[in-house]
Design a protein around this motif. Structure first.
Motif, PDB file in Angstrom:
ATOM      1  N   GLU A 218      65.697  -4.297  35.683  1.00 58.66           N
ATOM      2  CA  GLU A 218      64.847  -3.382  35.675  1.00 58.66           C
ATOM      3  C   GLU A 218      63.556  -3.925  36.331  1.00 58.66           C
ATOM      4  OE1 GLU A 218      65.106  -0.319  35.213  1.00 58.66           O
ATOM      5  OE2 GLU A 218      66.637   0.054  33.677  1.00 58.66           O
ATOM      6  N   LYS A 223      60.102   0.006  30.365  1.00 57.71           N
ATOM      7  CA  LYS A 223      60.535   1.467  30.900  1.00 57.71           C
ATOM      8  C   LYS A 223      61.380   1.217  32.072  1.00 57.71           C
ATOM      9  CE  LYS A 223      55.226   2.687  30.316  1.00 57.71           C
ATOM     10  NZ  LYS A 223      54.028   3.070  31.195  1.00 57.71           N
ATOM     11  N   THR A 225      64.661   2.459  34.124  1.00 54.68           N
ATOM     12  CA  THR A 225      64.908   3.510  34.858  1.00 54.68           C
ATOM     13  C   THR A 225      66.391   3.643  35.380  1.00 54.68           C
ATOM     14  OG1 THR A 225      64.422   2.492  36.930  1.00 54.68           O
ATOM     15  CG2 THR A 225      62.552   3.891  35.791  1.00 54.68           C
ATOM     16  N   ARG A 226      67.138   2.492  35.159  1.00 50.38           N
ATOM     17  CA  ARG A 226      68.547   2.474  35.397  1.00 50.38           C
ATOM     18  C   ARG A 226      69.290   2.476  33.961  1.00 50.38           C
ATOM     19  NH1 ARG A 226      68.833   0.511  40.390  1.00 50.38           N
ATOM     20  NH2 ARG A 226      70.577   1.544  40.511  1.00 50.38           N
ATOM     21  N   VAL A 228      69.538   3.540  30.746  1.00 49.13           N
ATOM     22  CA  VAL A 228      68.465   4.631  30.214  1.00 49.13           C
ATOM     23  C   VAL A 228      69.292   4.790  28.726  1.00 49.13           C
ATOM     24  CG1 VAL A 228      67.633   6.642  30.312  1.00 49.13           C
ATOM     25  CG2 VAL A 228      67.986   5.593  32.279  1.00 49.13           C
ATOM     26  N   GLU A 238      71.812   4.806  35.238  1.00 47.90           N
ATOM     27  CA  GLU A 238      71.358   5.808  35.986  1.00 47.90           C
ATOM     28  C   GLU A 238      71.462   5.439  37.526  1.00 47.90           C
ATOM     29  OE1 GLU A 238      70.929   9.455  36.136  1.00 47.90           O
ATOM     30  OE2 GLU A 238      69.696   9.205  34.408  1.00 47.90           O
TER      31      GLU A 238
END
Length: 239
Positions: A218, A223, A225-226, A228, A238
């Motif tokens: 990441e 935070k 995004t992959r 999740v 994701e």
């Protein structure tokens, strides 16, 4: 582990408590395993290197070299499945053990039946991986998604065209989630599919591995995004 000639799997028990070691050796032998033993970290390394066991039951608190150090050294040399044996108070050690490449852990005191089930499942998973690797040699499998590429034949993962080091379990978890990208999995499902057993207890093993994967793939692990988190359910990769 058992091969085509049905040779018994070789289990290395690394435990300095003679009573517990005796219990483990008795029950493993009763299940048909060939049991090797070591009473300290230095002896564990020697036996592992000379006897090439199929699985190692590794206590953390031992003389000479502790289990964490043994795990770190062995993981650099082989992919032998390692099941860490820890005291309930050793939460930090459990996390570090997983980080160093241990496949799983059990907290003392534990039930013998559960331990036997774990050993059997880990050996079965190893056998399945060997079969998958044999198939992959005939059909090299490359998984690609965005900036991530997984070569299942060579057991490598690259992010932004740079190879990243992954433990064997991290690799399996990553490959599984990417093969099933977009699908949400409960922690128990991931333990069943990746670790190879139905696990009714502590699922933090999955959380720890997800956390370390995020550190490696990441842009901002805080935070993601992959990888999740689906609150109240589990995890998904994701696209």
């Amino acid at each position: 582990m058992p091969d085509i000639l049905n040779k018994p799997a070789r289990v290395l028990v690394v435990e300095d408590d003679q009573t517990l070691s005796g219990v483990l050796k008795y029950n493993l032998s009763k299940e048909g395993y060939l049991v090797l033993s070591a009473v300290d970290g230095a002896q564990a390394l020697e036996v592992a290197r000379t006897e090439n066991p199929d699985i190692i039951l590794l206590d953390i608190m031992m003389p000479k070299l502790n289990g964490l150090e043994v795990c770190r050294i062995l993981r650099k040399e082989s992919n032998i499945p390692i099941l860490m044996l820890t005291a309930k108070s050793e939460e930090v050690d459990r996390v570090v053990g997983l980080e160093l490449g241990a496949d799983d852990y059990m907290s003392k005191p534990f039930g013998v039946h559960e331990l036997m089930a774990r050993v059997k499942a880990m050996l079965r998973r190893c056998q399945m991986n060997q079969t998958d690797n044999t198939k992959a040699e005939a059909n090299s499998i490359i998984l690609r998604t965005g900036n991530i590429e997984i070569d299942e034949l060579r057991h490598t993962i690259s992010v932004n065209d740079k190879f990243i080091e992954f433990t064997p379990r991290e690799f399996e978890l990553m490959a599984f989630l990417i093969r099933n990208r977009g699908r949400v999995f409960r922690r128990e499902q991931l333990l069943d599919k990746v670790w190879g057993y139905d696990y009714a207890g502590d699922t933090r093993t999955v959380d720890v591995h997800i956390s370390w994967l995020r550190q490696k793939i990441e842009n901002n692990p805080q935070k993601p995004t992959r990888l999740v988190t689906i609150r109240g359910v589990g995890y998904k990769f994701e696209e």
